[in-house]
Design an enzyme around this catalytic site. Structure first.
Site, PDB file in Angstrom:
ATOM      1  N   ASP A  12       0.875  -1.165   0.000  1.00 23.32           N
ATOM      2  CA  ASP A  12       0.000   0.000   0.000  1.00 23.32           C
ATOM      3  C   ASP A  12       0.917   1.220   0.000  1.00 23.32           C
ATOM      4  OD1 ASP A  12      -2.423   1.620   0.527  1.00 23.32           O
ATOM      5  OD2 ASP A  12      -1.481   1.901   2.478  1.00 23.32           O
ATOM      6  N   ASP A 171      -1.469  -0.431   6.141  1.00 26.99           N
ATOM      7  CA  ASP A 171      -1.606   0.332   7.379  1.00 26.99           C
ATOM      8  C   ASP A 171      -3.047   0.473   7.830  1.00 26.99           C
ATOM      9  OD1 ASP A 171      -2.451   3.618   6.880  1.00 26.99           O
ATOM     10  OD2 ASP A 171      -2.111   2.310   5.161  1.00 26.99           O
TER      11      ASP A 171
END
Length: 231
Positions: A12, A171
């Site tokens: 990500d 995250d």
């Protein structure tokens, strides 16, 4: 000889590779203020961490009763964010080291993000991470954003990797859910500490509850080697 033969790693971007959330917050705060919402706070912003910009502005329109169209809001937020991102976006030092460690081992890598393709490539170029991260997938390019698995599955397809051979770094809870739905292992580094108990993070192979403060390149690499050997 690397212990990671056959493993691919998908990152990500926002809050994982780079500390871009402050820029997203500021872009959102400015755009909402221009549309009559003057009190958008960081706590408000945290509710949108981990979902795509398109989904964020779609929710804004409904929640704040904005008159502008979703397309207008999306274009405005992306443009404002890019201005801020180009001026200053910091890559997390341990993440940079991890990328360089994997690159040295010849591990295939990709970035799969809810940001626009232009924002992803601008940030990777600005931080120099584009030297190693050349495969990029934006949620804009797939049917559904996270927590659907589409963006990760497309990244695996472009890498020529089976989903089961991929490890995702994330995250946010929607991203962890997307990795699980894609059948991929996940290293979770919660950006919002209060979200560490979210059930989506319970599916991660490695959960670093302390977020970036707990992440080390060597620790992640060693876990990757161990999990690959036992997978």
């Amino acid at each position: 000889m690397s212990g990671l033969n056959g493993t691919s790693v998908i990152f990500d971007l926002d809050g994982t590779l780079v500390d871009s959330e402050p820029n997203y917050y500021e872009a959102g705060r400015q755009i909402l203020a221009e549309h009559g919402v003057p009190d958008f706070t960081w706590a408000d912003h945290e509710r949108y961490v981990g979902i795509s910009t398109l989904e964020t502005v779609t929710l804004w329109k409904r929640e704040y009763g904005l008159r502008a169209s979703v397309d207008e809001l999306l274009a405005a937020k992306n443009a404002r964010y890019l201005e801020l991102a180009r001026a200053a976006t910091r890559a997390y030092p341990e993440m940079r080291e991890f990328v360089e460690l994997l690159a040295g081992e010849g591990v295939p890598m990709a970035v799969a993000s809810g940001s626009s393709h232009g924002a992803i490539t601008a940030i990777l170029a600005g931080t120099g991470l584009d030297a190693h991260l050349r495969t990029v997938v934006s949620a804009d390019e797939v049917e559904r954003g996270k927590p659907a698995p589409d963006v990760f599955l497309e990244a695996a397809r472009r890498l020529g990797a089976a989903p089961g051979d991929c490890v995702v770094l994330e995250d946010a809870a929607p991203g962890a859910a997307a990795a699980h739905a894609a059948g991929m292992r996940c290293i979770a580094i919660p950006y919002v500490a209060a979200h560490a108990d979210a059930p989506e993070f319970a599916t991660a192979g490695l959960l670093l509850r302390g977020g970036q403060g707990e992440f080390t390149a060597r620790g992640a690499y060693d876990w990757l080697v161990r999990s690959t050997a036992s997978f």
